[in-house]
Design a protein around this motif. Structure first.
Motif, PDB file in Angstrom:
ATOM      1  N   ASP A   1      -8.520 -12.584  -7.139  1.00  0.00           N
ATOM      2  CA  ASP A   1      -8.122 -10.995  -6.450  1.00  0.00           C
ATOM      3  C   ASP A   1      -7.800 -10.409  -5.099  1.00  0.00           C
ATOM      4  O   ASP A   1      -7.675 -10.644  -4.496  1.00  0.00           O
ATOM      5  CB  ASP A   1      -9.196 -10.988  -6.166  1.00  0.00           C
ATOM      6  CG  ASP A   1     -10.316  -9.650  -7.160  1.00  0.00           C
ATOM      7  OD1 ASP A   1      -9.590  -8.683  -6.557  1.00  0.00           O
ATOM      8  OD2 ASP A   1     -11.450  -9.631  -7.297  1.00  0.00           O
ATOM      9  N   ASP A   2      -6.664  -9.321  -5.538  1.00  0.00           N
ATOM     10  CA  ASP A   2      -6.212  -9.149  -4.974  1.00  0.00           C
ATOM     11  C   ASP A   2      -6.301  -8.523  -3.873  1.00  0.00           C
ATOM     12  O   ASP A   2      -6.697  -7.753  -2.354  1.00  0.00           O
ATOM     13  CB  ASP A   2      -3.979  -8.101  -5.263  1.00  0.00           C
ATOM     14  CG  ASP A   2      -3.911  -8.699  -6.122  1.00  0.00           C
ATOM     15  OD1 ASP A   2      -3.775  -9.986  -5.679  1.00  0.00           O
ATOM     16  OD2 ASP A   2      -3.178  -8.974  -7.351  1.00  0.00           O
ATOM     17  N   TYR A   3      -7.806  -7.410  -4.845  1.00  0.00           N
ATOM     18  CA  TYR A   3      -8.343  -6.264  -4.098  1.00  0.00           C
ATOM     19  C   TYR A   3      -9.284  -7.277  -3.126  1.00  0.00           C
ATOM     20  O   TYR A   3      -9.605  -6.144  -1.907  1.00  0.00           O
ATOM     21  CB  TYR A   3      -9.581  -5.527  -5.286  1.00  0.00           C
ATOM     22  CG  TYR A   3      -9.969  -4.518  -4.310  1.00  0.00           C
ATOM     23  CD1 TYR A   3      -9.423  -3.537  -4.442  1.00  0.00           C
ATOM     24  CD2 TYR A   3     -11.335  -4.711  -4.441  1.00  0.00           C
ATOM     25  CE1 TYR A   3      -9.719  -1.961  -3.373  1.00  0.00           C
ATOM     26  CE2 TYR A   3     -11.744  -3.334  -3.381  1.00  0.00           C
ATOM     27  CZ  TYR A   3     -11.032  -1.917  -4.221  1.00  0.00           C
ATOM     28  OH  TYR A   3     -12.135  -1.370  -2.661  1.00  0.00           O
TER      29      TYR A   3
ATOM     30  N   SER B   1      -6.265  -0.683  -7.247  1.00  0.00           N
ATOM     31  CA  SER B   1      -6.235  -2.152  -8.072  1.00  0.00           C
ATOM     32  C   SER B   1      -5.907  -2.835  -6.429  1.00  0.00           C
ATOM     33  O   SER B   1      -6.064  -4.708  -6.733  1.00  0.00           O
ATOM     34  CB  SER B   1      -4.801  -2.033  -9.048  1.00  0.00           C
ATOM     35  OG  SER B   1      -3.508  -1.970  -8.230  1.00  0.00           O
ATOM     36  N   LEU B   2      -5.604  -2.096  -5.717  1.00  0.00           N
ATOM     37  CA  LEU B   2      -5.026  -3.044  -3.867  1.00  0.00           C
ATOM     38  C   LEU B   2      -6.306  -2.905  -2.694  1.00  0.00           C
ATOM     39  O   LEU B   2      -6.600  -1.457  -3.330  1.00  0.00           O
ATOM     40  CB  LEU B   2      -3.822  -2.699  -3.912  1.00  0.00           C
ATOM     41  CG  LEU B   2      -2.682  -2.919  -4.831  1.00  0.00           C
ATOM     42  CD1 LEU B   2      -1.035  -2.680  -4.383  1.00  0.00           C
ATOM     43  CD2 LEU B   2      -2.244  -4.250  -4.669  1.00  0.00           C
ATOM     44  N   PRO B   3      -6.897  -2.846  -1.406  1.00  0.00           N
ATOM     45  CA  PRO B   3      -7.079  -3.357  -1.020  1.00  0.00           C
ATOM     46  C   PRO B   3      -6.408  -1.950   0.259  1.00  0.00           C
ATOM     47  O   PRO B   3      -5.585  -2.053   0.098  1.00  0.00           O
ATOM     48  CB  PRO B   3      -7.316  -4.378   0.013  1.00  0.00           C
ATOM     49  CG  PRO B   3      -5.948  -5.028  -0.370  1.00  0.00           C
ATOM     50  CD  PRO B   3      -6.135  -4.188  -1.683  1.00  0.00           C
ATOM     51  N   PRO B   4      -7.172  -1.724   1.008  1.00  0.00           N
ATOM     52  CA  PRO B   4      -7.049  -0.072   1.522  1.00  0.00           C
ATOM     53  C   PRO B   4      -6.434  -0.338   2.925  1.00  0.00           C
ATOM     54  O   PRO B   4      -6.881  -0.631   3.998  1.00  0.00           O
ATOM     55  CB  PRO B   4      -8.141   0.573   1.896  1.00  0.00           C
ATOM     56  CG  PRO B   4      -9.463  -0.515   1.416  1.00  0.00           C
ATOM     57  CD  PRO B   4      -9.038  -1.120   0.733  1.00  0.00           C
ATOM     58  N   VAL B   5      -5.118  -1.885   3.034  1.00  0.00           N
ATOM     59  CA  VAL B   5      -4.877  -1.965   3.981  1.00  0.00           C
ATOM     60  C   VAL B   5      -3.656  -0.955   5.222  1.00  0.00           C
ATOM     61  O   VAL B   5      -3.633   0.228   4.822  1.00  0.00           O
ATOM     62  CB  VAL B   5      -3.545  -2.872   3.525  1.00  0.00           C
ATOM     63  CG1 VAL B   5      -4.006  -4.030   2.462  1.00  0.00           C
ATOM     64  CG2 VAL B   5      -2.112  -2.961   2.823  1.00  0.00           C
ATOM     65  N   SER B   6      -3.833  -1.031   6.062  1.00  0.00           N
ATOM     66  CA  SER B   6      -2.760  -0.495   7.438  1.00  0.00           C
ATOM     67  C   SER B   6      -1.460  -0.103   7.317  1.00  0.00           C
ATOM     68  O   SER B   6      -1.141   0.494   8.284  1.00  0.00           O
ATOM     69  CB  SER B   6      -3.666  -0.607   8.638  1.00  0.00           C
ATOM     70  OG  SER B   6      -3.371  -2.173   9.065  1.00  0.00           O
ATOM     71  N   TYR B   7      -1.454  -1.195   6.362  1.00  0.00           N
ATOM     72  CA  TYR B   7       0.327  -1.574   6.581  1.00  0.00           C
ATOM     73  C   TYR B   7       0.699  -1.187   4.918  1.00  0.00           C
ATOM     74  O   TYR B   7       0.333  -0.452   4.373  1.00  0.00           O
ATOM     75  CB  TYR B   7       1.456  -2.993   7.459  1.00  0.00           C
ATOM     76  CG  TYR B   7       0.888  -3.925   6.326  1.00  0.00           C
ATOM     77  CD1 TYR B   7       0.479  -4.144   4.061  1.00  0.00           C
ATOM     78  CD2 TYR B   7      -0.681  -4.364   6.710  1.00  0.00           C
ATOM     79  CE1 TYR B   7       0.446  -5.146   4.377  1.00  0.00           C
ATOM     80  CE2 TYR B   7      -1.576  -4.965   6.085  1.00  0.00           C
ATOM     81  CZ  TYR B   7      -0.735  -5.448   4.659  1.00  0.00           C
ATOM     82  OH  TYR B   7      -1.838  -6.911   3.487  1.00  0.00           O
ATOM     83  N   THR B   8       2.489  -1.132   5.184  1.00  0.00           N
ATOM     84  CA  THR B   8       2.925   0.230   4.353  1.00  0.00           C
ATOM     85  C   THR B   8       3.459  -1.061   2.720  1.00  0.00           C
ATOM     86  O   THR B   8       4.365  -2.119   3.147  1.00  0.00           O
ATOM     87  CB  THR B   8       4.800   0.548   4.027  1.00  0.00           C
ATOM     88  OG1 THR B   8       3.767   1.713   5.320  1.00  0.00           O
ATOM     89  CG2 THR B   8       4.989   1.615   3.040  1.00  0.00           C
ATOM     90  N   LYS B   9       3.741  -0.966   1.917  1.00  0.00           N
ATOM     91  CA  LYS B   9       4.125  -2.263   1.123  1.00  0.00           C
ATOM     92  C   LYS B   9       5.322  -1.901   0.390  1.00  0.00           C
ATOM     93  O   LYS B   9       5.335  -0.529   0.694  1.00  0.00           O
ATOM     94  CB  LYS B   9       2.545  -2.669  -0.642  1.00  0.00           C
ATOM     95  CG  LYS B   9       0.628  -3.158   0.230  1.00  0.00           C
ATOM     96  CD  LYS B   9       0.279  -3.262  -0.818  1.00  0.00           C
ATOM     97  CE  LYS B   9      -0.093  -1.377  -0.495  1.00  0.00           C
ATOM     98  NZ  LYS B   9      -0.774  -0.374   0.059  1.00  0.00           N
TER      99      LYS B   9
END
Length: 445
Positions: free
Chosen positions: A78-80, A298-306
């Motif tokens: 699970d990525d989230y 479908s992705l967690p709210p991360v602080s960096y740019t994917k």
């Protein structure tokens, strides 16, 4: 009684005796197994609270526990939530000399127990576990084997949900390392040490299939930790997963490319087709925004740019730029129309003023000499007709505009430039994007 009858009677008695001895031997063998268990695990003889002696039976050495496992399945990653679920058969083996027994000439290979509380057990726990449960269908999937020389083998089937911190900067061109950590909860390294069993300590089922990942390899290592209460033995398995890119290529990258290309169709439509161009631009923009929000959900709210953020952001910018391009074309077209209208109005106004001036001059000269009047009127007629000739020619030639005049209007020029500029810039972006992230993926590998 005849001698033959004596022979058959003795033979029948011998058969009965041999069968009775065989039955007694079987009963005695199982009784012997029960007596051994009562002997080594009886009350007052074995205390499960005391750890076994260390190497060579010395109490000053730590008890060594050898660990190995068999990964049966990995159900999800699970990525989230940044976690993964695994089902495994976990085994521990250690030496407890208090459990030595006579193997009856090799006939008794080991004793089997299903109650773990009957013998001493290592206090191992999974340090990155979120959830876990045992399997009890149909019977509890656990056993303990005690071998004649005192070795104890503990085996159990468990399902775990483990934390897996992920770095999603290269998503979906990334690789993730998920660990499985095992440590002692109460015994320090002075009393208990966990060791990987020699010779293939981790085994993985051959037909392991994951929906969006591939298990490339796994590594075993040690991760002893020091706290305020001492140093504790720790083992870990690092599972290296590679994300399958084909799924994201079909579901994300190709649809985004198609939306960007569809937005360029407006450059080929007539600048007067306002409803068609506005509908096309707004529809592609809303579709691209929906696609982006679905990906981020479908992705967690991360602080960096994917990596996927860069792609969707640039695609959304291209679609929005196509809509702004039509706004600019429409503004340029309306500005040109207003300028043409003003020019026509000015020309009409000048023509009316010139005609009025000529009529006024003619009326003032009606009382003068006829010859002079005729000459003056002739001159005025010449002056009045002189400016009309080039205007007539110009209006006639305007009906047949040259190729340069047709293509050099400002609004048309913007469309022509956009037809070339947008595809070239998007192709350049693709070149930079794929070369950058694929190169970084190789570096991390």
């Amino acid at each position: 009684m005849a001698p033959g009858h004596y022979f058959w009677a003795i033979f029948y008695f011998a058969c009965l005796c041999s069968a009775s001895l065989a039955n007694n031997a079987k009963v005695n063998f199982r009784e012997k197994e029960k007596k051994i268990l009562d002997q080594i695990l009886g009350a007052g003889k074995y205390d499960a609270r005391i750890r076994p002696s260390g190497i060579n039976g010395t109490d000053l050495e730590a008890t060594q526990v050898f660990v190995n496992m068999f990964l049966r399945s990995i159900s999800k990653i699970d990525d989230y939530k940044m976690e993964y679920s695994v089902q495994l058969t976990f085994r521990e083996q250690w030496l407890d000399e208090r459990l030595k027994f006579d193997d009856i000439g090799g006939r008794l290979k080991y004793l089997t127990l299903t109650e773990a509380n009957r013998v001493w057990m290592p206090d191992l726990f999974f340090s990155n576990e979120k959830e876990g449960h045992f399997h009890n269908i149909i019977m509890p999937n656990v056993y303990i084997r005690i071998f004649p020389y005192g070795s104890v083998l503990y085996s159990i089937r468990i399902s775990l949900t483990l934390a897996c911190p992920m770095n999603l900067k290269l998503y979906p061109l990334d690789r993730q390392v998920c660990s499985l950590r095992m440590a002692s909860y109460g015994w320090t390294t002075a009393d208990l040490v966990f060791l990987w069993k020699e010779g293939d300590p981790v085994q993985v089922v051959k037909n392991l299939h994951l929906p969006r990942f591939t298990l490339e390899k796994f590594l075993t290592d040690y991760c002893n930790s020091k706290t305020n209460t001492g140093e504790y033995s720790c083992l870990k398995v690092d599972l290296l997963f590679k994300r399958e890119f084909s799924y994201y290529l079909i579901q994300i990258y190709i649809p985004c490319c198609m939306l960007v290309i569809v937005s360029w169709v407006s450059f080929w439509l007539d600048q007067g087709a306002v409803p068609a161009r506005v509908s096309l631009g707004v529809t592609t923009l809303l579709t691209m925004a929906t696609q982006t929000s679905g990906i981020n959900a479908s992705l967690p709210p991360v602080s960096y740019t994917k990596a996927i953020d860069v792609w969707t952001g640039v695609c959304l910018t291209f679609v929005f730029g196509a809509l702004l391009e039509f706004a600019l074309v429409n503004y340029a077209s309306r500005s040109a129309d207003r300028a043409a209208d003003m020019h026509r109005e000015n020309m009409k106004k000048k023509r009316r003023e010139l005609e009025q001036a000529s009529l006024d001059a003619a009326s003032d000269l009606l009382d003068t000499d006829s010859n002079a009047t005729f000459a003056m009127l002739r001159q005025c007629e010449v002056h009045m007709q002189a400016p009309k000739r080039p205007n007539c020619c110009r209006s006639w030639l305007a009906k047949f505009p040259t190729r340069t005049q047709r293509k050099c209007s400002r609004s048309k020029r913007i469309d022509v430039i956009s037809r070339i500029t947008f595809p070239l810039v998007f192709a350049l972006f693709n070149l930079v994007y794929w070369s950058t992230y694929l190169f970084r993926e190789e570096e991390e590998e």
